[in-house]
Scaffold this motif. Structure first.
Motif, PDB file in Angstrom:
ATOM      1  N   TYR A 169     -31.107  -9.478 -24.583  1.00 40.83           N
ATOM      2  CA  TYR A 169     -29.963  -9.880 -23.752  1.00 40.83           C
ATOM      3  C   TYR A 169     -30.011  -9.146 -22.404  1.00 40.83           C
ATOM      4  N   GLY A 170     -29.916  -9.897 -21.299  1.00 39.20           N
ATOM      5  CA  GLY A 170     -29.959  -9.280 -19.970  1.00 39.20           C
ATOM      6  C   GLY A 170     -31.340  -8.707 -19.680  1.00 39.20           C
ATOM      7  N   ALA A 171     -32.359  -9.568 -19.839  1.00 38.62           N
ATOM      8  CA  ALA A 171     -33.755  -9.101 -19.797  1.00 38.62           C
ATOM      9  C   ALA A 171     -34.330  -8.980 -18.381  1.00 38.62           C
ATOM     10  N   ALA A 172     -33.617  -9.450 -17.367  1.00 37.65           N
ATOM     11  CA  ALA A 172     -34.130  -9.488 -15.973  1.00 37.65           C
ATOM     12  C   ALA A 172     -35.465 -10.237 -15.941  1.00 37.65           C
ATOM     13  N   ASP A 173     -36.527  -9.640 -15.408  1.00 42.96           N
ATOM     14  CA  ASP A 173     -37.800 -10.375 -15.356  1.00 42.96           C
ATOM     15  C   ASP A 173     -38.660 -10.130 -16.605  1.00 42.96           C
ATOM     16  N   ALA A 187     -30.704 -19.152 -20.849  1.00 45.50           N
ATOM     17  CA  ALA A 187     -29.971 -18.723 -19.651  1.00 45.50           C
ATOM     18  C   ALA A 187     -28.475 -18.830 -19.915  1.00 45.50           C
ATOM     19  N   GLY A 188     -27.734 -17.832 -19.493  1.00 48.24           N
ATOM     20  CA  GLY A 188     -26.284 -17.843 -19.687  1.00 48.24           C
ATOM     21  C   GLY A 188     -25.770 -16.424 -19.790  1.00 48.24           C
ATOM     22  N   SER A 189     -24.451 -16.305 -19.875  1.00 44.99           N
ATOM     23  CA  SER A 189     -23.846 -14.976 -19.896  1.00 44.99           C
ATOM     24  C   SER A 189     -23.675 -14.474 -21.327  1.00 44.99           C
ATOM     25  N   PHE A 190     -24.004 -13.207 -21.537  1.00 46.41           N
ATOM     26  CA  PHE A 190     -23.810 -12.647 -22.873  1.00 46.41           C
ATOM     27  C   PHE A 190     -22.333 -12.401 -23.189  1.00 46.41           C
ATOM     28  N   TYR A 191     -21.459 -12.745 -22.276  1.00 46.59           N
ATOM     29  CA  TYR A 191     -20.032 -12.737 -22.612  1.00 46.59           C
ATOM     30  C   TYR A 191     -19.663 -13.975 -23.422  1.00 46.59           C
ATOM     31  N   GLU A 192     -20.599 -14.939 -23.490  1.00 43.85           N
ATOM     32  CA  GLU A 192     -20.410 -16.145 -24.289  1.00 43.85           C
ATOM     33  C   GLU A 192     -21.271 -16.037 -25.542  1.00 43.85           C
ATOM     34  N   GLY A 233     -37.329   3.740 -13.888  1.00 41.51           N
ATOM     35  CA  GLY A 233     -36.492   4.437 -14.873  1.00 41.51           C
ATOM     36  C   GLY A 233     -36.081   3.539 -16.019  1.00 41.51           C
ATOM     37  N   ALA A 234     -35.848   2.263 -15.745  1.00 39.82           N
ATOM     38  CA  ALA A 234     -35.364   1.343 -16.787  1.00 39.82           C
ATOM     39  C   ALA A 234     -36.402   1.187 -17.893  1.00 39.82           C
ATOM     40  N   LYS A 235     -37.669   1.151 -17.535  1.00 37.23           N
ATOM     41  CA  LYS A 235     -38.718   1.019 -18.566  1.00 37.23           C
ATOM     42  C   LYS A 235     -38.734   2.277 -19.454  1.00 37.23           C
ATOM     43  N   GLY A 276     -35.534 -14.711 -24.622  1.00 36.27           N
ATOM     44  CA  GLY A 276     -35.150 -13.875 -23.480  1.00 36.27           C
ATOM     45  C   GLY A 276     -33.900 -14.456 -22.851  1.00 36.27           C
ATOM     46  N   ASN A 277     -32.916 -13.593 -22.624  1.00 34.86           N
ATOM     47  CA  ASN A 277     -31.676 -14.070 -21.993  1.00 34.86           C
ATOM     48  C   ASN A 277     -31.424 -13.362 -20.671  1.00 34.86           C
ATOM     49  N   ASP A 278     -30.926 -14.099 -19.729  1.00 39.88           N
ATOM     50  CA  ASP A 278     -30.323 -13.519 -18.531  1.00 39.88           C
ATOM     51  C   ASP A 278     -29.459 -14.620 -17.897  1.00 39.88           C
ATOM     52  N   LEU A 279     -28.797 -14.281 -16.813  1.00 35.48           N
ATOM     53  CA  LEU A 279     -27.902 -15.237 -16.145  1.00 35.48           C
ATOM     54  C   LEU A 279     -28.688 -16.405 -15.556  1.00 35.48           C
ATOM     55  N   GLY A 287     -39.956  -7.254  -6.831  1.00 33.85           N
ATOM     56  CA  GLY A 287     -39.496  -7.766  -8.115  1.00 33.85           C
ATOM     57  C   GLY A 287     -38.760  -6.680  -8.880  1.00 33.85           C
ATOM     58  N   TYR A 288     -37.949  -7.086  -9.899  1.00 27.97           N
ATOM     59  CA  TYR A 288     -37.115  -6.138 -10.628  1.00 27.97           C
ATOM     60  C   TYR A 288     -37.924  -4.981 -11.226  1.00 27.97           C
ATOM     61  N   SER A 289     -38.980  -5.319 -11.969  1.00 22.92           N
ATOM     62  CA  SER A 289     -39.711  -4.261 -12.689  1.00 22.92           C
ATOM     63  C   SER A 289     -40.345  -3.247 -11.743  1.00 22.92           C
ATOM     64  N   ALA A 313     -30.913  -3.764 -22.969  1.00 21.97           N
ATOM     65  CA  ALA A 313     -31.075  -2.483 -22.276  1.00 21.97           C
ATOM     66  C   ALA A 313     -30.500  -2.538 -20.863  1.00 21.97           C
ATOM     67  N   THR A 314     -29.687  -1.540 -20.561  1.00 23.92           N
ATOM     68  CA  THR A 314     -29.201  -1.279 -19.205  1.00 23.92           C
ATOM     69  C   THR A 314     -28.628  -2.530 -18.534  1.00 23.92           C
ATOM     70  N   ALA A 315     -27.889  -3.318 -19.315  1.00 22.24           N
ATOM     71  CA  ALA A 315     -27.371  -4.575 -18.765  1.00 22.24           C
ATOM     72  C   ALA A 315     -25.868  -4.748 -18.939  1.00 22.24           C
ATOM     73  N   MET A 316     -25.251  -4.006 -19.864  1.00 27.11           N
ATOM     74  CA  MET A 316     -23.888  -4.352 -20.263  1.00 27.11           C
ATOM     75  C   MET A 316     -22.831  -3.428 -19.655  1.00 27.11           C
TER      76      MET A 316
END
Ligand SMILES: C[S@@+](CC[C@H](N)C(=O)[O-])C[C@H]1O[C@@H](n2cnc3c(N)ncnc32)[C@H](O)[C@@H]1O
Length: 350
Positions: free
Chosen positions: A45-49, A108-113, A15-17, A77-80, A8-10, A127-130
């Motif tokens: 935004y871009g929260a992964a798990d 759910a969706g892209s933070f470009y919108e 390092g991301a945490k 919580g947002n992610d794709l 899983g992502y986490s 964090a660490t998403a853009m």
């Protein structure tokens, strides 16, 4: 050597945490300054798990509750759409289950919108998403990462796209924020000495040069074609502090016109947690697999996308790439590290 199973992502991104934890002080300041009314909306935004930021949000929700018990808090919580949003729901729910005044939602969706209605958000965080480009740039044909290359044309093209994308991201957030609302971004960046994730200024090898050298090896051994070699490009860009603040200092940018303002910025550094552990326990196999897995978690898709699906082959070149990467780390652990360079940017909508 066998490539380990995908986790899983986490689990793969220690390092991301640490990068999120380092932003807790500024997040606390953002929350303290908020004029919190009955309904308070927070967004990741871009929260992964959602696992790496769980402690971070737990503290923020606790701080808000301590200030004004009647306020109802919603954490979005947002992610794709393609993200593991079930895991995100599970982790977010830890903040709302059994709580009367805290709610958790998924967007759910892209933070470009634009993701939520105008003026909804009190505190936005990412964090660490853009750092991934929204549109493919195809002029890098002699390396796998533009910042490690000497390709000036490609560097300009990547920078242009990255700035276009960043302006768009901030424009969307400037619509979503309430007046008085705060936005805090934590992003992989490039510092004044040209250091970035994978390049710590020569203390250890440049990870991107190593990835490229293996990808080139696969070309030389005819395991991948010339076109596949050229297509193997990591489509991201680590911006400098000036590049991050540019939409906020340009009075003509859409974000600025919508009232988004720079409060403060800084660059922070996080030493590679895998190397730190290896220094303590000298377990080289654990280090080489752990480091490879974290590198693979953000780079694999770029190489899978480069392959010609119709080409028949006995070995999977992407598996070979990470297999060889593990071997390189394993045979020379002293020279490997993945140190983070992150840019913190605090903004307010006026
Ligand atoms: C490296 S992870 C970071 C996760 C978490 N924020 C952290 O710091 O640990 C990057 C996340 O950003 C998400 N992402 C990338 N582009 C996105 C976009 N356009 N809109 C929303 N999420 C996006 C990815 O799906 C991924 O889950």
């Amino acid at each position: 050597m066998v490539i380990a199973m995908t986790k899983g992502y986490s689990e793969q991104t220690a390092g991301a945490k640490l990068c999120i934890d380092l932003a807790s002080d500024w997040a606390g300041q953002c929350i303290e300054a908020l004029d919190i009314e009955n309904n308070c909306f927070l967004m990741d935004y871009g929260a992964a798990d959602g696992g790496t930021a769980s402690e971070f949000w737990g503290k923020i929700i606790k701080d808000i509750k301590e200030r004004k018990t009647s306020s109802q808090i919603s954490l979005i919580g947002n992610d794709l759409f393609s993200n593991d949003n079930q895991s995100l729901i599970n982790n977010l729910s830890l903040h709302s289950s059994g709580q009367e005044s805290a709610f958790t939602l998924i967007c759910a969706g892209s933070f470009y919108e634009q993701l939520v209605p105008n003026g909804l958000i009190d505190f936005g965080f990412s964090a660490t998403a853009m750092h991934w480009l929204n549109k493919k740039v195809d002029t890098l044909d002699d390396h796998t990462h533009v910042l490690a290359s000497n390709n000036k044309v490609a560097k300009n093209d990547f920078l242009e796209q990255a700035l276009y994308d960043w302006n768009q991201i901030l424009e969307m957030r400037s619509r979503e924020l309430k007046v008085g609302g705060k936005l805090l971004t934590v992003n992989l960046s490039r510092d004044y000495e040209d250091r970035y994730l994978g390049n710590n200024g020569g203390r250890t090898v440049n990870v991107h040069d190593q990835i490229h050298s293996i990808w080139k090896e696969l070309l030389n051994e005819k395991i991948i074609s010339e076109i596949e070699y050229k297509n193997g490009t990591i489509q991201n860009f680590y911006k400098s502090p000036e590049e991050f603040t540019s939409p906020l200092t340009n009075e003509n940018s859409a974000a600025y016109k919508n009232g988004l303002r720079l409060l403060k910025e800084r660059t922070v550094y996080v030493d590679c947690p895998y190397r730190k552990k290896w220094k303590e326990n000298q377990n080289t196999e654990e280090f080489s697999i752990g480091l490879m897995e974290t590198i693979r978690s953000w780079s694999r898709h770029s190489f899978v996308a480069a392959l010609d699906e119709n080409s028949e082959r006995k070995v999977n070149p992407v598996d070979l790439l990470f297999d060889r990467l593990t071997c390189r780390i394993n045979s020379d652990p002293e020279n490997w590290s993945l140190d983070y360079v992150e840019h913190h940017l605090m903004m307010e909508k006026v």
